[in-house]
Write a protein that holds these residues in place. Structure first.
Motif, short mmCIF file in Angstrom:
data_model
loop_
_atom_site.label_atom_id
_atom_site.label_comp_id
_atom_site.label_asym_id
_atom_site.label_seq_id
_atom_site.Cartn_x
_atom_site.Cartn_y
_atom_site.Cartn_z
N HIS A 265 0.83 -1.20 0.00
CA HIS A 265 0.00 0.00 0.00
C HIS A 265 0.86 1.25 0.00
O HIS A 265 0.40 2.33 0.32
CB HIS A 265 -0.95 -0.01 1.20
N GLN A 266 2.12 1.09 -0.33
CA GLN A 266 3.05 2.22 -0.32
C GLN A 266 2.77 3.19 -1.46
O GLN A 266 2.25 2.81 -2.50
CB GLN A 266 4.49 1.71 -0.44
N ASP B 34 -7.52 6.47 -11.53
CA ASP B 34 -6.67 5.57 -10.74
C ASP B 34 -7.57 4.92 -9.69
O ASP B 34 -7.98 5.56 -8.73
CB ASP B 34 -5.52 6.33 -10.08
N VAL C 230 -5.88 4.97 -5.78
CA VAL C 230 -5.18 6.26 -5.88
C VAL C 230 -4.24 6.53 -4.70
O VAL C 230 -3.30 7.32 -4.81
CB VAL C 230 -6.19 7.41 -6.09
N GLY C 231 -4.46 5.86 -3.57
CA GLY C 231 -3.57 5.99 -2.41
C GLY C 231 -3.41 7.45 -2.00
O GLY C 231 -4.39 8.18 -1.82
N THR C 232 -2.16 7.88 -1.89
CA THR C 232 -1.84 9.26 -1.47
C THR C 232 -2.03 10.24 -2.62
O THR C 232 -1.82 11.44 -2.45
CB THR C 232 -0.37 9.35 -1.06
N GLY C 233 -2.29 9.72 -3.83
CA GLY C 233 -2.46 10.58 -4.99
C GLY C 233 -1.15 10.95 -5.67
O GLY C 233 -1.14 11.70 -6.65
N ASN C 234 -0.03 10.39 -5.18
CA ASN C 234 1.26 10.82 -5.73
C ASN C 234 1.42 10.45 -7.21
O ASN C 234 1.91 11.26 -8.00
CB ASN C 234 2.42 10.23 -4.92
N LEU C 235 0.97 9.26 -7.58
CA LEU C 235 1.11 8.84 -8.99
C LEU C 235 0.29 9.76 -9.90
O LEU C 235 0.81 10.28 -10.90
CB LEU C 235 0.67 7.38 -9.14
N VAL D 268 -9.70 2.97 -0.73
CA VAL D 268 -10.48 2.41 0.38
C VAL D 268 -10.00 2.97 1.72
O VAL D 268 -10.77 3.07 2.67
CB VAL D 268 -10.43 0.86 0.32
N ASP D 269 -8.74 3.35 1.82
CA ASP D 269 -8.16 3.82 3.09
C ASP D 269 -8.42 5.33 3.22
O ASP D 269 -7.94 6.12 2.40
CB ASP D 269 -6.65 3.51 3.06
N GLN E 235 -13.97 4.49 -1.29
CA GLN E 235 -14.70 3.21 -1.30
C GLN E 235 -13.79 2.09 -1.76
O GLN E 235 -12.68 2.33 -2.25
CB GLN E 235 -15.92 3.32 -2.22
N ASP E 236 -14.28 0.87 -1.61
CA ASP E 236 -13.61 -0.30 -2.14
C ASP E 236 -13.82 -0.25 -3.66
O ASP E 236 -14.96 -0.26 -4.13
CB ASP E 236 -14.29 -1.53 -1.51
N LEU F 9 -1.00 -1.36 -8.72
CA LEU F 9 -2.01 -2.28 -8.19
C LEU F 9 -1.70 -2.80 -6.79
O LEU F 9 -0.55 -3.19 -6.51
CB LEU F 9 -2.15 -3.48 -9.13
N PRO F 10 -2.73 -2.84 -5.94
CA PRO F 10 -2.54 -3.51 -4.66
C PRO F 10 -2.47 -5.01 -4.92
O PRO F 10 -3.30 -5.54 -5.65
CB PRO F 10 -3.79 -3.14 -3.85
N PHE G 102 -8.62 -6.03 -9.96
CA PHE G 102 -8.39 -4.61 -10.32
C PHE G 102 -8.20 -4.45 -11.83
O PHE G 102 -8.65 -3.47 -12.42
CB PHE G 102 -7.16 -4.06 -9.59
N1 SAM Z 1 -0.39 5.09 -6.52
C1 SAM Z 1 -0.61 5.23 -5.10
C2 SAM Z 1 0.16 6.45 -4.59
O1 SAM Z 1 0.87 7.10 -5.35
O2 SAM Z 1 0.06 6.72 -3.38
C3 SAM Z 1 -0.20 4.00 -4.35
C4 SAM Z 1 -1.02 2.80 -4.63
S1 SAM Z 1 -0.69 1.49 -3.50
C5 SAM Z 1 0.51 0.55 -4.28
C6 SAM Z 1 -2.15 0.54 -3.64
C7 SAM Z 1 -3.36 1.20 -3.01
O3 SAM Z 1 -4.52 0.40 -3.20
C8 SAM Z 1 -3.24 1.41 -1.49
O4 SAM Z 1 -3.36 2.77 -1.22
C9 SAM Z 1 -4.41 0.63 -0.91
O5 SAM Z 1 -4.98 1.23 0.24
C10 SAM Z 1 -5.38 0.60 -2.08
N2 SAM Z 1 -6.36 -0.47 -2.08
C11 SAM Z 1 -6.18 -1.77 -1.74
N3 SAM Z 1 -7.32 -2.47 -1.90
C12 SAM Z 1 -8.24 -1.59 -2.36
C13 SAM Z 1 -9.61 -1.69 -2.73
N4 SAM Z 1 -10.24 -2.86 -2.67
N5 SAM Z 1 -10.25 -0.58 -3.17
C14 SAM Z 1 -9.61 0.61 -3.25
N6 SAM Z 1 -8.31 0.78 -2.90
C15 SAM Z 1 -7.64 -0.31 -2.48
#
Ligand code: SAM
Length: 330
Positions: free
Chosen positions: A93-94, A124, A127-132, A152-153, A176-177, A194-195, A223
């Motif tokens: 999840h980084q 995306d 999207v996580g932290t949105g950095n990408l 989701v987080d 959301q998921d 991708l997670p 995904f």
């Molecule tokens: N590209 C992102 C960034 O720059 O911060 C990082 C993406 S990280 C590798 C994968 C992300 O997928 C994590 O933030 C995680 O919380 C999220 N994730 C995992 N399962 C998910 C789900 N079912 N629905 C939505 N997000 C999910």
């Protein structure tokens, strides 16, 4: 070496985050969201004592956001997030480092030029932290991009929200998921780091062709399927995938699924040195959703990156994809 403006903003964000952690009993990333919001609103929004308030005011006053470019703000934010992520346990999840985002932006630009595309929608789903996404928006600032992100987080999503505000980038975010039904129209481009792992929610997994009959489905497979569903015919998908995506007993099913719905465009292996453990090494996987009348590429683009820190190496891959796209268009 870091630019001093980036360093200063990093310092202000880091110090105010530490103060808020203590004053409000928050984790580093939660406190970072709060300080980002303060900076954006030009106010201190938390109930902190006078001493903390004075220290924070002094730090905020030392920075003039309008003097920083969007990229400088993003880079400072990337550094503080990285610091906060050290204690964030889940390795999958980084945040996506900007070296990968810059490479994807360069590749995407070549596809856009080739397709004469000037404005596009971007999703995306992780999207996580949105950095990408922020890296892509900043690198492709000459394009009109309508961006969407799902996460989701909630802490990570708030980080994405705060940094988009500070960089004045527009993005619609959904907490959301992403494997539940999405209320987002199909887009032109999907990007996603991708997670990787198992997806335990059978009630949603069973709706996917790539669900597994026994045991939990792979979230990275689902995904890919969900992303293709939310891509327009002829649209592009750039995934950061584990190198072993096509290994294991379920790989045949993934192959068959991709053959039915997409044209594989390319696979670029990222440098092994980027990853602490070679087993976690990743690649960039480029797909195009099938469209009536379009044929698969004559040859799939394959490459291995020596080093992402080396500008020439990145430029070299971009030139190679340009030549490949030209050859394909003949
Ligand atoms: N590209 C992102 C960034 O720059 O911060 C990082 C993406 S990280 C590798 C994968 C992300 O997928 C994590 O933030 C995680 O919380 C999220 N994730 C995992 N399962 C998910 C789900 N079912 N629905 C939505 N997000 C999910």
């Amino acid at each position: 070496m870091l630019g001093s403006k980036v360093e200063n903003l990093f310092h202000v964000l880091d110090q105010t985050t530490e103060i808020l952690m203590q004053s409000c009993q928050l984790t580093y990333l939660e406190a970072l969201v709060e300080t980002g919001e303060n900076l954006f609103q030009g106010d201190i929004l938390q109930p902190v004592d006078d001493v903390a308030k004075k220290r924070m005011e002094k730090l905020y006053q030392s920075i003039k956001l309008e003097m920083l470019s969007k990229e400088e703000i993003r880079r400072a934010f990337q550094l503080v997030t990285l610091k906060g992520m050290r204690d964030y346990v889940q390795p999958h999840h980084q945040m996506t480092p900007d070296s990968i985002g810059i490479l994807i932006s360069g590749l995407l630009r070549e596809f856009l030029i080739n397709g004469h595309i000037e404005t596009f929608t971007l999703l995306d789903p992780a999207v996580g932290t949105g950095n990408l996404v922020a890296t892509i928006q900043n690198q492709l600032s000459d394009y009109a991009i309508e961006a969407y992100g799902v996460e989701v987080d909630d802490v990570l999503l708030k980080l994405a929200y705060v940094q988009a505000n500070l960089q004045e980038q527009s993005i619609q975010l959904y907490n959301q998921d992403a494997l539940e039904p999405l209320f987002i129209d199909p887009v032109d481009v999907v990007v996603s780091d991708l997670p990787v792992g198992y997806y335990p929610r059978k009630e949603f997994a069973k709706e996917y062709q790539l669900d597994r009959e026994e045991g939990h489905a792979f979230s990275h497979y689902l995904f890919i399927e969900q992303s293709l569903k939310h891509t327009k015919p002829g649209g592009l998908l750039f995934f950061v995938i584990p190198n072993d995506l096509f290994e294991g007993e379920d790989a045949a099913k993934l192959h068959a699924f991709l053959k039915e719905h997409a044209f594989i465009q390319g696979l670029i292996q990222l440098p092994l040195s980027m990853f602490k453990n070679e087993r976690n090494a990743k690649s960039i996987f480029i797909l195009k959703k099938k469209k009536e009348g379009e044929a698969p590429p004559k040859k799939v683009f394959m490459a291995q990156m020596p080093k992402l820190t080396n500008k020439n190496a990145v430029q070299d891959i971009i030139s190679q994809i340009r030549i490949w796209l030209r050859e394909e268009a003949k």
